[in-house]
Design a protein around this motif. Structure first.
Motif, PDB file in Angstrom:
ATOM      1  N   GLU A  31      -7.069 -31.617 -13.159  1.00 28.65           N
ATOM      2  CA  GLU A  31      -7.515 -30.265 -13.500  1.00 28.65           C
ATOM      3  C   GLU A  31      -9.035 -30.161 -13.434  1.00 28.65           C
ATOM      4  O   GLU A  31      -9.577 -29.159 -12.941  1.00 28.65           O
ATOM      5  N   ASP A  32      -9.713 -31.168 -13.922  1.00 27.91           N
ATOM      6  CA  ASP A  32     -11.181 -31.177 -13.877  1.00 27.91           C
ATOM      7  C   ASP A  32     -11.684 -31.180 -12.434  1.00 27.91           C
ATOM      8  O   ASP A  32     -12.616 -30.436 -12.084  1.00 27.91           O
ATOM      9  N   LEU A  33     -11.064 -31.993 -11.574  1.00 28.44           N
ATOM     10  CA  LEU A  33     -11.460 -32.017 -10.165  1.00 28.44           C
ATOM     11  C   LEU A  33     -11.204 -30.674  -9.482  1.00 28.44           C
ATOM     12  O   LEU A  33     -12.028 -30.195  -8.700  1.00 28.44           O
ATOM     13  N   LEU A  34     -10.066 -30.065  -9.786  1.00 29.47           N
ATOM     14  CA  LEU A  34      -9.708 -28.801  -9.137  1.00 29.47           C
ATOM     15  C   LEU A  34     -10.622 -27.663  -9.574  1.00 29.47           C
ATOM     16  O   LEU A  34     -10.942 -26.777  -8.776  1.00 29.47           O
ATOM     17  N   GLY A  40     -10.580 -21.494  -1.675  1.00 26.03           N
ATOM     18  CA  GLY A  40     -10.225 -21.694  -0.274  1.00 26.03           C
ATOM     19  C   GLY A  40      -8.759 -22.046  -0.146  1.00 26.03           C
ATOM     20  O   GLY A  40      -7.987 -21.963  -1.108  1.00 26.03           O
ATOM     21  N   ARG A  41      -8.386 -22.438   1.056  1.00 26.34           N
ATOM     22  CA  ARG A  41      -6.995 -22.790   1.342  1.00 26.34           C
ATOM     23  C   ARG A  41      -6.730 -24.235   0.925  1.00 26.34           C
ATOM     24  O   ARG A  41      -7.482 -25.137   1.274  1.00 26.34           O
ATOM     25  N   CYS A  42      -5.638 -24.418   0.204  1.00 25.32           N
ATOM     26  CA  CYS A  42      -5.290 -25.735  -0.326  1.00 25.32           C
ATOM     27  C   CYS A  42      -3.876 -26.101   0.088  1.00 25.32           C
ATOM     28  O   CYS A  42      -2.954 -25.288  -0.017  1.00 25.32           O
ATOM     29  N   LEU A  43      -3.699 -27.324   0.542  1.00 28.19           N
ATOM     30  CA  LEU A  43      -2.378 -27.861   0.862  1.00 28.19           C
ATOM     31  C   LEU A  43      -2.049 -28.959  -0.141  1.00 28.19           C
ATOM     32  O   LEU A  43      -2.765 -29.959  -0.236  1.00 28.19           O
ATOM     33  N   LYS A  54       0.532 -25.595  -9.204  1.00 26.26           N
ATOM     34  CA  LYS A  54       0.210 -24.541 -10.163  1.00 26.26           C
ATOM     35  C   LYS A  54      -1.184 -24.726 -10.740  1.00 26.26           C
ATOM     36  O   LYS A  54      -1.907 -23.746 -10.966  1.00 26.26           O
ATOM     37  N   MET A  55      -1.589 -25.956 -10.976  1.00 25.38           N
ATOM     38  CA  MET A  55      -2.966 -26.219 -11.435  1.00 25.38           C
ATOM     39  C   MET A  55      -3.980 -25.713 -10.420  1.00 25.38           C
ATOM     40  O   MET A  55      -4.989 -25.094 -10.780  1.00 25.38           O
ATOM     41  N   ALA A  56      -3.720 -26.032  -9.142  1.00 26.60           N
ATOM     42  CA  ALA A  56      -4.656 -25.638  -8.091  1.00 26.60           C
ATOM     43  C   ALA A  56      -4.738 -24.121  -7.975  1.00 26.60           C
ATOM     44  O   ALA A  56      -5.821 -23.558  -7.781  1.00 26.60           O
ATOM     45  N   ALA A  57      -3.591 -23.451  -8.091  1.00 31.40           N
ATOM     46  CA  ALA A  57      -3.588 -21.991  -8.036  1.00 31.40           C
ATOM     47  C   ALA A  57      -4.357 -21.405  -9.221  1.00 31.40           C
ATOM     48  O   ALA A  57      -5.116 -20.438  -9.080  1.00 31.40           O
ATOM     49  N   ALA A  58      -4.192 -21.994 -10.403  1.00 35.52           N
ATOM     50  CA  ALA A  58      -4.912 -21.530 -11.591  1.00 35.52           C
ATOM     51  C   ALA A  58      -6.415 -21.732 -11.449  1.00 35.52           C
ATOM     52  O   ALA A  58      -7.210 -21.000 -12.047  1.00 35.52           O
ATOM     53  N   ALA A  59      -6.814 -22.716 -10.630  1.00 34.59           N
ATOM     54  CA  ALA A  59      -8.243 -22.972 -10.395  1.00 34.59           C
ATOM     55  C   ALA A  59      -8.825 -22.062  -9.326  1.00 34.59           C
ATOM     56  O   ALA A  59     -10.014 -22.169  -8.999  1.00 34.59           O
ATOM     57  N   GLY A  60      -8.007 -21.172  -8.760  1.00 30.81           N
ATOM     58  CA  GLY A  60      -8.507 -20.188  -7.804  1.00 30.81           C
ATOM     59  C   GLY A  60      -8.269 -20.524  -6.352  1.00 30.81           C
ATOM     60  O   GLY A  60      -8.771 -19.820  -5.457  1.00 30.81           O
ATOM     61  N   LEU A  61      -7.496 -21.561  -6.071  1.00 29.29           N
ATOM     62  CA  LEU A  61      -7.217 -21.939  -4.687  1.00 29.29           C
ATOM     63  C   LEU A  61      -5.980 -21.224  -4.172  1.00 29.29           C
ATOM     64  O   LEU A  61      -5.059 -20.903  -4.930  1.00 29.29           O
TER      65      LEU A  61
END
Length: 242
Positions: A31-34, A40-43, A54-61
């Motif tokens: 979570e801290d890294l994200l 941007g676009r994340c795979l 879901k973590m990545a989406a919550a971080a704005g990706l």
């Protein structure tokens, strides 16, 4: 490596969100890294049940969750219903330029390590970032000395032998009490230096290397607290292209 992940998937989902090693050791670190990633676009390649997606989406990706195993993919579909995450099915390699690729605890199942890392490199944009974790190699071939204590096990010390011998290994999967719930989960044991050098050979620069510690929340789960406070359970690389 071909294997049936149906049982792995069934056991995995029972404890994943609350009292797994992922939840109590790795998730906070990721979570801290994200949060540090630019939008941007994340795979999320090998997304499992989608917790990290879901973590990545919550971080704005803008996240695409890709899961190649059919049994795990069904769990992924169910877990991401209603989430703002793109689900991509498993049969074809994905193309396109991504800003971030997440490879969380799946490379140890991959035979062609160099080929997979080269693939990641090819679909990242020129300033892209790869966040990669594997189960820590020092725990692949060792075993715990433990004794039964009521409804759970007490872990005394860890024995490690054969670390430098790279090979296929069979690992047991334990539940939150330390009981073995599945035997013979097959993966590839590689040394830290093998992972590191393969990443460099693929063209990446390693900008951060981490061995996350156990979360304070683990005090409610003595087995995980005992184990993850004594040896590292995950190895995390943050890499940039070029």
């Amino acid at each position: 490596m071909k294997q049936d992940f149906t049982l792995v998937a069934q056991e995995y989902i029972k404890e994943r969100e609350s009292c797994s090693f992922n939840a109590l050791v790795l998730d906070g670190y990721l979570e801290d890294l994200l949060r540090r990633c630019r939008p941007g676009r994340c795979l999320d390649y090998g997304a499992g049940i989608g917790t990290v997606s879901k973590m990545a989406a919550a971080a704005g990706l803008d996240v695409t969750a890709f899961e190649p195993d059919p049994s795990m993919f069904k769990l992924l579909q169910a877990n991401l219903q209603g989430e703002h995450v793109t689900l991509t099915a498993c049969q074809a390699q994905l193309k396109g330029n991504y800003d971030v690729i997440l490879s969380i605890n799946m490379l140890d199942y991959v035979d062609d390590l160099a080929g997979m890392l080269s693939y990641y490199y090819s679909i990242l944009n020129c300033t892209g970032q790869l966040i990669l974790s594997v189960p820590h190699p020092m725990k692949d071939l060792g075993d715990w000395v433990k004794v039964r204590s009521g409804t759970r096990w007490d872990y005394h010390y860890y024995r490690l032998d054969g670390y430098l011998e790279e090979r296929v290994c069979d690992k047991p999967r334990e539940n939150v009490n330390g009981d073995v719930v599945q035997s013979g989960v097959r993966s590839y044991h590689r040394t830290i230096s093998t992972y590191y050098n393969a990443i460099l050979q693929a063209g990446f620069t390693v900008t951060r290397l981490g061995e996350p510690g156990v979360s304070p929340r683990a005090k409610d789960y003595p087995v995980i607290q005992q184990k993850a406070s004594r040896i590292p359970y995950f190895l995390v690389f943050v890499c940039k292209k070029g």
